[in-house]
Design a protein around this motif. Structure first.
Motif, mmCIF file in Angstrom:
data_model
loop_
_atom_site.group_PDB
_atom_site.id
_atom_site.type_symbol
_atom_site.label_atom_id
_atom_site.label_comp_id
_atom_site.label_asym_id
_atom_site.label_seq_id
_atom_site.Cartn_x
_atom_site.Cartn_y
_atom_site.Cartn_z
ATOM 1 N N LEU A 1 0.827 -1.211 0.000
ATOM 2 C CA LEU A 1 0.000 0.000 0.000
ATOM 3 C C LEU A 1 0.864 1.264 0.000
ATOM 4 C CD1 LEU A 1 -2.749 -1.103 2.553
ATOM 5 C CD2 LEU A 1 -2.994 -0.886 0.060
ATOM 6 N N ASN A 2 1.946 1.259 0.775
ATOM 7 C CA ASN A 2 2.845 2.409 0.807
ATOM 8 C C ASN A 2 3.536 2.626 -0.536
ATOM 9 O OD1 ASN A 2 2.231 3.094 3.424
ATOM 10 N ND2 ASN A 2 4.008 2.061 4.309
ATOM 11 N N LEU B 1 11.909 13.023 -0.966
ATOM 12 C CA LEU B 1 10.946 13.963 -0.383
ATOM 13 C C LEU B 1 10.319 13.389 0.879
ATOM 14 C CD1 LEU B 1 9.042 15.026 -3.643
ATOM 15 C CD2 LEU B 1 10.900 16.261 -2.490
ATOM 16 N N ALA B 2 9.965 14.272 1.794
ATOM 17 C CA ALA B 2 9.264 13.856 3.010
ATOM 18 C C ALA B 2 7.819 14.325 2.951
ATOM 19 C CB ALA B 2 9.961 14.430 4.237
ATOM 20 N N THR B 3 7.320 14.477 1.756
ATOM 21 C CA THR B 3 5.969 14.986 1.530
ATOM 22 C C THR B 3 4.948 13.859 1.707
ATOM 23 O OG1 THR B 3 6.912 16.492 -0.104
ATOM 24 C CG2 THR B 3 4.533 16.209 -0.145
ATOM 25 N N LYS B 4 3.827 14.180 2.379
ATOM 26 C CA LYS B 4 2.771 13.200 2.555
ATOM 27 C C LYS B 4 2.164 12.859 1.196
ATOM 28 C CE LYS B 4 -1.181 11.998 5.355
ATOM 29 N NZ LYS B 4 -2.025 12.316 6.489
ATOM 30 N N TYR B 5 1.707 11.612 1.051
ATOM 31 C CA TYR B 5 1.214 11.108 -0.223
ATOM 32 C C TYR B 5 0.134 11.977 -0.861
ATOM 33 C CZ TYR B 5 -2.882 9.315 2.219
ATOM 34 O OH TYR B 5 -4.033 9.211 2.945
ATOM 35 N N ASN B 6 -0.715 12.578 -0.058
ATOM 36 C CA ASN B 6 -1.805 13.375 -0.637
ATOM 37 C C ASN B 6 -1.340 14.749 -1.120
ATOM 38 O OD1 ASN B 6 -1.416 14.463 1.907
ATOM 39 N ND2 ASN B 6 -3.581 14.605 2.408
ATOM 40 N N LYS B 7 -0.068 15.062 -0.915
ATOM 41 C CA LYS B 7 0.497 16.322 -1.385
ATOM 42 C C LYS B 7 1.506 16.124 -2.502
ATOM 43 C CE LYS B 7 -1.396 18.837 1.960
ATOM 44 N NZ LYS B 7 -2.459 19.747 1.791
ATOM 45 N N LEU B 8 1.711 14.891 -2.929
ATOM 46 C CA LEU B 8 2.688 14.626 -4.004
ATOM 47 C C LEU B 8 2.155 15.060 -5.355
ATOM 48 C CD1 LEU B 8 4.021 11.115 -2.955
ATOM 49 C CD2 LEU B 8 5.247 13.268 -2.867
#
Length: 116
Positions: free
Chosen positions: A96-97, A109-116
């Motif tokens: 899933l990840n 990147l350390a960006t959350k998935y919903n902000k990619l």
């Protein structure tokens, strides 16, 4: 579940049963106990720099290891109570990840998935 984790699960179950602690070992109580142990773990790293956190003294590393073991034990007991196969579920979560964080969008990147 892996053979080692399964063996540990059974030993932990027996340990609790021998002491009549199962009456206290509800999923609610284990989840709360894990938070307490996580706080105790974090306390060892509070105010350290990133570099200091990577180079703990032997004594501190031993204390950190024991806090990690407490968390691991409670997690195994919680999984036992809820009949969750941690290894199987961790593998599923990795899949899933990988879907949420494709390499081409998330590398470096350390960006959350919903902000990619």
């Amino acid at each position: 579940m892996s053979a080692e984790i399964e063996s540990l699960k059974l030993k932990l179950r027996e340990f609790a049963e021998e002491r009549d602690w199962d009456q206290f070992h509800s999923p609610k109580n284990f989840s709360m106990a894990m938070i307490v142990e996580c706080a105790e773990l974090v306390e060892h790293f509070q105010w350290l720099t990133d570099e200091q956190s990577k180079n703990l003294s032997t004594e501190t590393l031993d204390e950190v290891s024991l806090e990690m073991a407490d968390i691991f034990i409670y997690l195994i007991r919680l999984a036992d109570k809820l009949d969750v196969d941690l290894v199987k579920t961790a593998k599923r979560k990795m899949i899933l990840n990988a879907e949420k964080y494709p390499i081409e969008k998330s590398k470096g990147l350390a960006t959350k998935y919903n902000k990619l």
